[in-house]
Design a protein around this motif. Structure first.
Motif, short mmCIF file in Angstrom:
data_model
loop_
_atom_site.label_atom_id
_atom_site.label_comp_id
_atom_site.label_asym_id
_atom_site.label_seq_id
_atom_site.Cartn_x
_atom_site.Cartn_y
_atom_site.Cartn_z
N PHE A 161 71.06 -1.02 30.62
CA PHE A 161 72.23 -1.73 31.13
C PHE A 161 72.91 -0.86 32.19
CE2 PHE A 161 71.95 -4.94 27.89
CZ PHE A 161 71.36 -4.29 26.83
N PRO A 162 72.58 -1.11 33.46
CA PRO A 162 73.20 -0.34 34.54
C PRO A 162 74.39 -1.07 35.16
CG PRO A 162 71.30 -1.49 35.39
CD PRO A 162 71.42 -1.87 33.92
N TRP A 163 75.21 -0.31 35.82
CA TRP A 163 76.28 -0.85 36.63
C TRP A 163 76.05 -0.38 38.07
CZ3 TRP A 163 80.24 -4.15 35.32
CH2 TRP A 163 80.42 -4.39 33.94
N TYR A 164 76.28 -1.31 39.00
CA TYR A 164 76.13 -1.01 40.41
C TYR A 164 77.46 -1.23 41.12
CZ TYR A 164 71.05 -0.76 39.99
OH TYR A 164 69.77 -0.39 39.65
N GLN A 165 77.68 -0.41 42.13
CA GLN A 165 78.86 -0.52 42.98
C GLN A 165 78.39 -0.88 44.38
OE1 GLN A 165 80.60 3.23 44.38
NE2 GLN A 165 82.57 2.56 43.55
N GLN A 166 79.00 -1.89 44.98
CA GLN A 166 78.57 -2.31 46.31
C GLN A 166 79.77 -2.42 47.23
OE1 GLN A 166 76.71 -6.22 46.74
NE2 GLN A 166 75.38 -5.43 48.37
N PHE A 167 79.70 -1.70 48.33
CA PHE A 167 80.71 -1.79 49.38
C PHE A 167 80.22 -2.80 50.43
CE2 PHE A 167 83.57 1.33 47.88
CZ PHE A 167 82.82 2.35 47.31
N ASP B 267 87.89 3.09 45.19
CA ASP B 267 87.05 2.40 44.20
C ASP B 267 86.97 0.90 44.49
OD1 ASP B 267 88.49 4.43 41.57
OD2 ASP B 267 86.69 4.79 42.77
N SER B 268 87.76 0.44 45.46
CA SER B 268 87.75 -0.98 45.81
C SER B 268 86.36 -1.36 46.31
CB SER B 268 88.80 -1.28 46.88
OG SER B 268 90.09 -1.01 46.38
N ALA B 269 85.71 -2.24 45.58
CA ALA B 269 84.32 -2.62 45.86
C ALA B 269 83.96 -3.78 44.94
CB ALA B 269 83.39 -1.43 45.59
N THR B 270 82.73 -4.24 45.08
CA THR B 270 82.22 -5.23 44.14
C THR B 270 81.34 -4.51 43.12
OG1 THR B 270 82.23 -6.98 45.82
CG2 THR B 270 80.89 -7.36 43.86
N TYR B 271 81.55 -4.81 41.87
CA TYR B 271 80.80 -4.18 40.79
C TYR B 271 79.92 -5.22 40.10
CZ TYR B 271 83.83 -0.21 41.51
OH TYR B 271 84.47 0.86 42.09
N PHE B 272 78.68 -4.83 39.91
CA PHE B 272 77.72 -5.70 39.23
C PHE B 272 77.20 -5.02 37.98
CE2 PHE B 272 77.15 -8.99 42.37
CZ PHE B 272 77.38 -8.37 43.59
N THR C 141 82.10 -8.56 40.16
CA THR C 141 83.56 -8.49 40.08
C THR C 141 84.08 -7.78 41.31
OG1 THR C 141 83.58 -8.44 37.66
CG2 THR C 141 85.54 -7.57 38.81
N ILE C 142 84.96 -8.44 42.03
CA ILE C 142 85.58 -7.82 43.20
C ILE C 142 86.82 -7.08 42.73
CG2 ILE C 142 86.64 -8.20 45.45
CD1 ILE C 142 85.02 -10.83 45.60
N LEU C 143 86.78 -5.75 42.84
CA LEU C 143 87.89 -4.91 42.41
C LEU C 143 88.70 -4.46 43.62
CD1 LEU C 143 89.45 -3.21 40.33
CD2 LEU C 143 87.77 -1.37 40.76
N THR C 144 90.00 -4.65 43.53
CA THR C 144 90.92 -4.15 44.55
C THR C 144 91.90 -3.20 43.88
OG1 THR C 144 90.75 -6.22 45.78
CG2 THR C 144 92.59 -4.76 46.33
N VAL C 145 91.98 -1.99 44.39
CA VAL C 145 92.91 -1.00 43.89
C VAL C 145 93.96 -0.76 44.96
CG1 VAL C 145 93.23 1.31 42.96
CG2 VAL C 145 91.07 0.09 42.55
N HIS C 146 95.19 -1.13 44.65
CA HIS C 146 96.28 -0.96 45.61
C HIS C 146 96.84 0.46 45.54
CE1 HIS C 146 96.30 -4.95 47.10
NE2 HIS C 146 96.71 -5.53 45.99
#
Lengths: 116, 117
Positions: free
Chosen positions: A33-39, A84-89, A110-115
């Motif tokens: 079970f991996p997690w990926y980060q995509q900019f 860290d703002s990116a899309t996570y899969f 999931t589109i993550l936005t960190v203000h």
């Protein structure tokens, strides 16, 4: 049975917050079970991964929690930063032989936005 | 991990034409895969590129539309044939089975952004 369901679809947090992204699966043959980060404009980057023999794995600010009985796993990002703002899969694969070997099934993202 | 490159990085093509996308890895890998990512969507596996034999396609994808070659352990191509606007997507190759990694850890290339007019 091959689906991986991911939630939420989007998430907004303040800097320093702890966003949590959840995934659920049905195929009991999944064992990776991996997690990926995509900019934007980039390919997905492997962030962290877990196997079902452990319930938690931590790498830096990223932690995966795994609940085998519930067939769920989640990503926690500690002390989140604007970078860290990116899309996570989330994803899952099986090491079982045959045509499914090694193939990743992805969650919806999931589109993550960190203000700041 | 390894350095994975894709060519072209982006292209704009006319309906009815074909485009071949190349994926090159700087070290030998056991497995290579091709994915499609439509705008704002998740990744969908197109096929597994098998070295020296025909690719294995997922449901909904056929060889006539997406012919794939893998002549060796470091290179693969994906052709998008007879394109239509619905083929506009990002096409990604990924690799697994790198030395010093777990067998099923997959690493992705930067992607090829295709727009079909």
């Amino acid at each position: 049975q091959q689906q991986v369901k991911q939630s939420p679809q989007s998430l907004i947090v303040q800097k320093g917050g702890i966003p949590i992204i959840n995934c659920a699966y049905e195929n009991t043959a999944f064992d990776y079970f991996p997690w990926y980060q995509q900019f934007p404009g980039k390919g997905p980057a492997l962030l962290i991964a877990i196997r079902p023999d452990v319930s938690e794995k931590k790498e830096g600010r990223f932690t995966i929690s795994f609940n085998k009985s519930a067939k769920q796993f989640s990503l926690h990002i500690m002390d989140s930063q604007p970078g860290d703002s990116a899309t996570y899969f989330c994803a899952a694969s099986s090491s079982a032989g045959g045509t499914s070997y090694g193939k990743l099934t992805f969650g919806q993202g999931t589109i993550l936005t960190v203000h700041p | 991990s390894a350095v994975i490159s894709q060519k072209p990085s982006r292209d704009i093509c006319q309906r009815g034409t074909s485009l071949t996308i190349q994926c090159q890895v700087d070290s030998q890998v056991t497995m290579m895969f091709w994915y499609r990512q439509q705008p704002g969507q998740s990744l969908t596996l197109i096929a597994t590129a098998n070295q020296g034999s025909e690719a294995t396609y997922e449901s909904g994808f056929v060889i006539d539309k997406f012919p794939i070659s893998r002549p060796n352990l470091t290179f693969s191509t994906l052709t998008v044939s007879n394109m239509s606007p619905e083929d506009s997507s990002i096409y990604l190759c990924s690799v697994a089975g790198l030395a010093y990694t777990f067998y099923n850890e997959q690493f992705f290339g930067p992607g090829t952004r295709l727009t079909v007019l």
